[in-house]
Design an enzyme around this catalytic site. Structure first.
Site, PDB file in Angstrom:
ATOM      1  N   TYR A 184      28.768  50.291  40.439  1.00  0.00           N
ATOM      2  CA  TYR A 184      27.693  49.899  41.353  1.00  0.00           C
ATOM      3  C   TYR A 184      27.863  50.622  42.669  1.00  0.00           C
ATOM      4  O   TYR A 184      28.981  50.936  43.075  1.00  0.00           O
ATOM      5  CB  TYR A 184      27.651  48.386  41.585  1.00  0.00           C
ATOM      6  CG  TYR A 184      28.956  47.727  42.002  1.00  0.00           C
ATOM      7  CD1 TYR A 184      29.898  47.329  41.050  1.00  0.00           C
ATOM      8  CD2 TYR A 184      29.245  47.475  43.343  1.00  0.00           C
ATOM      9  CE1 TYR A 184      31.072  46.693  41.422  1.00  0.00           C
ATOM     10  CE2 TYR A 184      30.421  46.841  43.722  1.00  0.00           C
ATOM     11  CZ  TYR A 184      31.329  46.463  42.762  1.00  0.00           C
ATOM     12  OH  TYR A 184      32.501  45.849  43.123  1.00  0.00           O
ATOM     13  N   HIS A 231      40.948  42.695  52.432  1.00  0.00           N
ATOM     14  CA  HIS A 231      40.337  43.222  51.199  1.00  0.00           C
ATOM     15  C   HIS A 231      41.407  43.785  50.259  1.00  0.00           C
ATOM     16  O   HIS A 231      41.416  43.495  49.063  1.00  0.00           O
ATOM     17  CB  HIS A 231      39.323  44.307  51.567  1.00  0.00           C
ATOM     18  CG  HIS A 231      38.928  45.184  50.423  1.00  0.00           C
ATOM     19  ND1 HIS A 231      37.946  44.830  49.531  1.00  0.00           N
ATOM     20  CD2 HIS A 231      39.416  46.376  49.995  1.00  0.00           C
ATOM     21  CE1 HIS A 231      37.835  45.780  48.616  1.00  0.00           C
ATOM     22  NE2 HIS A 231      38.706  46.725  48.878  1.00  0.00           N
TER      23      HIS A 231
HETATM   24  O1  76R Z   1      46.737  49.595  50.359  1.00  0.00           O
HETATM   25  C1  76R Z   1      45.906  50.382  50.835  1.00  0.00           C
HETATM   26  O2  76R Z   1      45.994  50.854  51.960  1.00  0.00           O
HETATM   27  C2  76R Z   1      44.669  50.686  50.026  1.00  0.00           C
HETATM   28  C3  76R Z   1      43.807  49.508  50.122  1.00  0.00           C
HETATM   29  C4  76R Z   1      42.337  49.667  49.888  1.00  0.00           C
HETATM   30  C5  76R Z   1      41.388  50.332  50.672  1.00  0.00           C
HETATM   31  C6  76R Z   1      41.595  51.099  51.958  1.00  0.00           C
HETATM   32  C7  76R Z   1      41.647  49.077  48.786  1.00  0.00           C
HETATM   33  C8  76R Z   1      42.270  48.361  47.765  1.00  0.00           C
HETATM   34  N1  76R Z   1      40.300  49.347  48.903  1.00  0.00           N
HETATM   35  C9  76R Z   1      40.109  50.138  50.028  1.00  0.00           C
HETATM   36  C10 76R Z   1      38.900  50.663  50.485  1.00  0.00           C
HETATM   37 MN1  76R Z   1      38.797  48.573  47.748  1.00  0.00          MN
HETATM   38  N2  76R Z   1      37.338  47.916  46.525  1.00  0.00           N
HETATM   39  C11 76R Z   1      35.988  47.897  46.816  1.00  0.00           C
HETATM   40  C12 76R Z   1      35.304  47.122  45.798  1.00  0.00           C
HETATM   41  O3  76R Z   1      32.658  44.325  45.108  1.00  0.00           O
HETATM   42  C13 76R Z   1      33.096  44.380  46.271  1.00  0.00           C
HETATM   43  O4  76R Z   1      33.087  43.371  47.036  1.00  0.00           O
HETATM   44  C14 76R Z   1      33.617  45.687  46.834  1.00  0.00           C
HETATM   45  C15 76R Z   1      33.826  46.791  45.809  1.00  0.00           C
HETATM   46  C16 76R Z   1      36.250  46.717  44.871  1.00  0.00           C
HETATM   47  C17 76R Z   1      36.031  45.893  43.630  1.00  0.00           C
HETATM   48  C18 76R Z   1      37.539  47.222  45.347  1.00  0.00           C
HETATM   49  C19 76R Z   1      38.753  47.014  44.691  1.00  0.00           C
HETATM   50  N3  76R Z   1      37.387  49.452  48.962  1.00  0.00           N
HETATM   51  C20 76R Z   1      37.657  50.334  49.963  1.00  0.00           C
HETATM   52  C21 76R Z   1      36.387  50.834  50.471  1.00  0.00           C
HETATM   53  C22 76R Z   1      36.226  51.916  51.540  1.00  0.00           C
HETATM   54  C23 76R Z   1      36.033  51.287  52.872  1.00  0.00           C
HETATM   55  C24 76R Z   1      35.910  52.321  53.970  1.00  0.00           C
HETATM   56  O5  76R Z   1      36.547  53.388  53.901  1.00  0.00           O
HETATM   57  O6  76R Z   1      35.172  51.999  54.920  1.00  0.00           O
HETATM   58  C25 76R Z   1      35.383  50.208  49.743  1.00  0.00           C
HETATM   59  C26 76R Z   1      33.893  50.413  49.874  1.00  0.00           C
HETATM   60  C27 76R Z   1      36.030  49.340  48.808  1.00  0.00           C
HETATM   61  C28 76R Z   1      35.364  48.531  47.895  1.00  0.00           C
HETATM   62  N4  76R Z   1      40.253  47.806  46.498  1.00  0.00           N
HETATM   63  C29 76R Z   1      41.629  47.874  46.641  1.00  0.00           C
HETATM   64  C30 76R Z   1      39.998  47.279  45.231  1.00  0.00           C
HETATM   65  C31 76R Z   1      41.265  47.022  44.581  1.00  0.00           C
HETATM   66  C32 76R Z   1      41.406  46.473  43.155  1.00  0.00           C
HETATM   67  C33 76R Z   1      42.271  47.381  45.448  1.00  0.00           C
HETATM   68  C34 76R Z   1      43.778  47.285  45.237  1.00  0.00           C
HETATM   69  C35 76R Z   1      44.297  48.262  44.243  1.00  0.00           C
HETATM   70  C36 76R Z   1      44.745  49.534  44.893  1.00  0.00           C
HETATM   71  O7  76R Z   1      45.414  49.469  45.955  1.00  0.00           O
HETATM   72  O8  76R Z   1      44.432  50.598  44.334  1.00  0.00           O
END
Ligand code: 76R
Length: 265
Positions: A159, A186
């Site tokens: 999405y 988050h």
């Molecule tokens: O530890 C770290 O520093 C990395 C953490 C992290 C960031 C910076 C992270 C972890 N995300 C980041 C950024 Mn995410 N994420 C989403 C969605 O449905 C929703 O409500 C939102 C959709 C999911 C499901 C998800 C999952 N994340 C972001 C950003 C960019 C923001 C920006 O740059 O402004 C978006 C749009 C976004 C949205 N996020 C995680 C996950 C999961 C499962 C993790 C933990 C796993 C991992 O660390 O890889």
């Protein structure tokens, strides 16, 4: 002409309806389709995830990623003109680039956390070692975000989303420290899904209609519902996120997808 972004890889999400009756030679079309996917997927850095879309938004989907946008564009443009093309009706597409987030935790964040949360002494030599180990882990993590090697799971969810710019909830008017604090919450929710979901957040600000494409890969369809539901309660999503249409697909090897489309001999 090669068109390689200075940072990250290109990502195309392509969705099609499918009309088998339009094909003159379904078996040949299926074989050619398998060959195209296999050829691109076999090239260094390029990946194609093929899936059958659940519901009626589309019949099939392809997530195609790799370094050179020209290669991705050639693949996508040739498809409608390939033997399968007469049966393909475009349903939707999404263009984005892999990226790292500006909110990714740094070694200094980790140092502060080890002192405040784990009670480590700032002069403890062990602290330096823990920070260095963290930096190494993060370097690998960032490298995987820019140049991912996606796992083959049973299910894919996709999405697009944006952050709100409403008068009383404008993400872009918050200062960096506040955005980073919110993103920390988050990330905590997200880390609870480690091992169950692979998420790939690809940037599309200025490239397509929303600011990010969210791709979730998992073996358990219920996990898609669970993670998105849990994140709705987190302030970043609850207050600041807008979502586009959701698509759910069953990931298949190309020959299985071709069978699902009724194109096998
Ligand atoms: O530890 C770290 O520093 C990395 C953490 C992290 C960031 C910076 C992270 C972890 N995300 C980041 C950024 Mn995410 N994420 C989403 C969605 O449905 C929703 O409500 C939102 C959709 C999911 C499901 C998800 C999952 N994340 C972001 C950003 C960019 C923001 C920006 O740059 O402004 C978006 C749009 C976004 C949205 N996020 C995680 C996950 C999961 C499962 C993790 C933990 C796993 C991992 O660390 O890889």
């Amino acid at each position: 002409m090669p068109t390689v972004p200075s940072q990250g890889w290109g990502v195309l999400h392509l969705f099609f309806h499918f009309r088998r009756a339009m094909l003159e030679d379904p078996v040949h079309a299926g074989g050619d389709f398998i060959q195209r996917i296999t050829e691109l997927d076999g090239r260094e850095g390029y990946q194609v995830i093929a899936f059958s879309v659940l519901g009626q938004k589309a019949d099939l989907g392809l997530m195609v990623l790799g370094p050179d946008l020209d290669v991705l564009d050639a693949f996508a443009t040739e498809l409608p003109n390939s033997p399968l093309g007469a049966g393909l009706v475009p349903a939707a597409s999404y263009v984005s680039l892999t990226e790292t987030s500006e909110y990714t935790s740094t070694g200094e964040d980790e140092r502060a956390r080890l002192v405040s949360e784990e009670g480590m002494d700032p002069d403890d030599p062990e602290l330096e070692a823990r920070v260095q180990a963290f930096d190494q882990r993060m370097a690998t993590y960032v490298e995987h975000k820019l140049h991912p090697n996606l796992p083959r799971t049973r299910v894919i969810g996709f999405y697009p989303m944006s952050k709100r710019r409403l008068p009383d909830a404008n993400w872009y008017e918050l200062d960096f420290a506040e955005r980073k604090r919110l993103m920390g919450g988050h990330a905590r929710v997200g880390r609870g899904y480690r091992g169950r979901v692979t998420q790939l957040i690809t940037g599309s600000t200025g490239l397509d209609d929303w600011e990010w494409g969210v791709t979730l890969l998992t073996d358990d369809p219920a996990t898609l519902k669970e993670i998105v539901y849990e994140m709705r309660f987190d302030e970043v999503s609850a207050r600041y996120a807008e979502f586009g249409p959701f698509v759910t697909g069953l990931v298949m090897e190309p020959d299985a997808l071709v069978r699902r489309l009724g194109l096998s001999p």
